[in-house]
Design an enzyme around this catalytic site. Structure first.
Site, mmCIF file in Angstrom:
data_model
loop_
_atom_site.group_PDB
_atom_site.id
_atom_site.type_symbol
_atom_site.label_atom_id
_atom_site.label_comp_id
_atom_site.label_asym_id
_atom_site.label_seq_id
_atom_site.Cartn_x
_atom_site.Cartn_y
_atom_site.Cartn_z
ATOM 1 N N GLY A 70 0.878 -1.136 -0.520
ATOM 2 C CA GLY A 70 -0.185 -0.270 0.302
ATOM 3 C C GLY A 70 1.143 1.244 -0.002
ATOM 4 N N THR A 71 1.977 1.890 0.488
ATOM 5 C CA THR A 71 3.181 2.493 1.166
ATOM 6 C C THR A 71 2.782 3.005 -0.686
ATOM 7 O OG1 THR A 71 3.800 2.068 3.409
ATOM 8 C CG2 THR A 71 5.171 3.570 1.858
ATOM 9 N N ASN A 149 -7.700 4.050 9.522
ATOM 10 C CA ASN A 149 -7.022 3.204 9.999
ATOM 11 C C ASN A 149 -7.284 2.801 11.189
ATOM 12 O OD1 ASN A 149 -5.285 5.144 8.554
ATOM 13 N ND2 ASN A 149 -3.962 3.635 10.571
ATOM 14 N N GLN A 177 -7.746 0.153 3.780
ATOM 15 C CA GLN A 177 -7.991 -0.079 5.182
ATOM 16 C C GLN A 177 -9.515 -0.743 4.373
ATOM 17 O OE1 GLN A 177 -7.477 -1.005 8.152
ATOM 18 N NE2 GLN A 177 -5.293 -0.730 8.449
ATOM 19 N N ALA A 198 -2.579 -5.492 0.061
ATOM 20 C CA ALA A 198 -2.864 -7.462 0.202
ATOM 21 C C ALA A 198 -3.207 -7.605 1.951
ATOM 22 C CB ALA A 198 -2.002 -8.276 -0.731
ATOM 23 N N HIS A 199 -2.001 -6.845 2.591
ATOM 24 C CA HIS A 199 -2.252 -7.657 3.569
ATOM 25 C C HIS A 199 -3.287 -7.518 4.265
ATOM 26 C CE1 HIS A 199 -0.115 -4.535 6.484
ATOM 27 N NE2 HIS A 199 -0.366 -4.446 5.259
ATOM 28 N N CYS A 317 1.321 0.608 12.106
ATOM 29 C CA CYS A 317 1.579 -0.019 11.000
ATOM 30 C C CYS A 317 3.128 0.451 11.151
ATOM 31 C CB CYS A 317 0.924 1.402 10.230
ATOM 32 S SG CYS A 317 -0.736 0.798 9.575
HETATM 33 N N1 PLP Z 1 -2.732 3.550 4.470
HETATM 34 C C1 PLP Z 1 -3.217 2.646 5.454
HETATM 35 C C2 PLP Z 1 -4.975 3.078 5.525
HETATM 36 C C3 PLP Z 1 -2.872 1.634 5.845
HETATM 37 O O1 PLP Z 1 -3.239 2.017 6.910
HETATM 38 C C4 PLP Z 1 -1.565 1.144 5.047
HETATM 39 C C5 PLP Z 1 -0.922 0.265 6.972
HETATM 40 O O2 PLP Z 1 -0.121 -0.530 6.531
HETATM 41 C C6 PLP Z 1 -0.997 2.045 4.714
HETATM 42 C C7 PLP Z 1 -1.272 2.507 3.674
HETATM 43 C C8 PLP Z 1 -0.245 0.973 4.308
HETATM 44 O O3 PLP Z 1 0.269 -0.578 3.366
HETATM 45 P P1 PLP Z 1 1.360 -1.496 3.696
HETATM 46 O O4 PLP Z 1 1.597 -1.750 5.278
HETATM 47 O O5 PLP Z 1 0.888 -2.232 2.964
HETATM 48 O O6 PLP Z 1 2.528 -0.476 3.168
#
Ligand code: PLP
Length: 377
Positions: A70-71, A149, A177, A198-199, A317
């Site tokens: 997601g990042t 989140n 989320q 995905a996670h 996170c």
């Molecule tokens: N955006 C939101 C709202 C999240 O809660 C998170 C949590 O980690 C992320 C982005 C980041 O996603 P990732 O962990 O897959 O990089």
């Protein structure tokens, strides 16, 4: 002692369907860019997964870009907007760090879109701000997540998209989320770009996706091979995307999580003095953010952990991070932030898990109050 995992918003347990898909595909050799039989088989896995993710987030499969989570998906959207002429970014006050920090690092000016005390984006502010937009700031870019989140508050993304569209801007939606819990069709929501991971829905960590509509131009930020139609270099995570797709299919086939067990817990905690954050706002049905003045988040998390219940203090996170929640601060709830915990269930959570959590919380709270009252030895 049995363990109950109630931290799905940090990461969800991997679904059996995803484990099956991942292990099956890991047993098969092939780089999707190779033209021989093994390569073609790997390509078929990736393209089938792309169709499944397109069903989750809308748009033709050709507009789905697989990323390393997601990042990265959020960063690709922000950086593409800046690369194509957005010089001022309006970022909601409750965005995940990966959106806020990428915006700040992009070189563009960053302005915060405020939220109401209920944690909902202030669309009157947005409308007024866009009406006064200075053309020198380029195309307006607005980032508004679909569900938060920490609080689970669902944002008025469709209404925001109408405002952004009227200003010929670009609306980016972090649906990390929300995906698998509520509708995340980027076209129906009016999002120009939309990110998922995905996670959070029962797939593996380190896999995500971004979709983009006709008004968004993607600019590659990672250079190398021509994968993902030249938009994201690097050999595809074939087993990872297959597992992501399996998790997405499973999530899409489930009914929405029943809020009743979560709400019953909320009532019991409130009776003991807790405050439910954003209780009046539309929220994800899996999430409960609750604050108990005088009982610090960390003490609560530790006491619950000892009792076998895993929850988090605000956003977990980035692990080990203990800092006041900027989300609750944006909601003007600084007083409650230090004593807030987030309890989040998901596909494997039963009503009995929620009820047992309430029992454990009440027992821990009772002993905390008794210790506080006891005269010093
Ligand atoms: N955006 C939101 C709202 C999240 O809660 C998170 C949590 O980690 C992320 C982005 C980041 O996603 P990732 O962990 O897959 O990089």
């Amino acid at each position: 002692m049995s363990q109950v995992y109630l931290d799905y918003n940090a990461t969800a347990p991997v679904r059996p369907e995803a484990i099956e898909a991942m292990t099956r595909v890991l047993g098969q050799v092939g780089n999707p860019s190779s033209i021989h039989a093994a390569g073609r088989a790997a390509r078929a896995v990736v393209e089938a997964a792309r169709n499944d993710i397109a069903a989750l987030i809308g748009g033709p499969a050709s507009t789905v870009i697989f990323t390393g989570g997601g990042t990265e998906a959020n960063a690709l959207a922000v950086d593409s907007a800046v690369a194509t002429g957005s010089r001022r970014l309006l970022i909601s006050a409750i965005e995940h760090d990966c959106v806020i920090e990428t915006a700040k690092a992009s070189g563009a000016a960053v302005e915060i879109l405020p939220v109401t005390p209920d944690g909902v984006a202030d669309l009157d502010w947005l409308k007024a701000r866009l009406a006064a937009w200075d053309a020198a700031d380029g195309r307006p870019f607005v980032a508004l997540m679909l569900a938060n989140n920490e609080t689970g508050v669902i944002q008025p993304v469709l209404a925001a998209s109408e405002i952004v569209r009227a200003a010929e801007g670009w609306l980016h939606v972090d649906a990390v989320q929300a995906a698998g819990k509520i509708m995340t069709d980027s076209r129906a929501l009016g999002a120009d770009t939309l990110a998922v991971s995905a996670h959070k829905l029962g797939g593996p960590q380190g896999v995500g996706a971004l979709t983009f509509g006709p008004r968004a131009t993607m600019v590659r930020t990672q250079h190398g091979g021509g994968q993902e139609r030249g938009r994201r270099a690097g050999t595809e995570n074939v087993a990872g995307v297959a597992a992501f797709a399996a998790a997405a299919r499973a999530a899409l086939s489930e009914p929405q999580i029943d809020p009743e067990p979560r709400d019953a817990v909320a009532e019991r905690l409130k009776a003991a003095g807790a405050v439910v954050i954003a209780e009046g706002a539309p929220r994800l049905t899996n999430t409960l953010c609750v604050s108990t003045p005088g009982w610090s988040s960390d003490l609560q998390v530790m006491a619950l952990d000892l009792a076998g219940f895993m929850v988090s203090a605000g956003s977990a996170c980035s692990s080990g991070k203990v800092k006041a929640s900027p989300v609750l601060a944006a909601m003007q709830l600084d007083d409650l932030a230090g004593s807030a915990i987030r309890v989040s269930g998901g596909w494997g959570t039963t009503p009995a898990d929620w009820a047992a959590f309430a029992d454990a919380w009440i027992a821990a709270h009772t002993s905390f109050v008794a210790r506080r009252r006891a005269p010093a030895a």
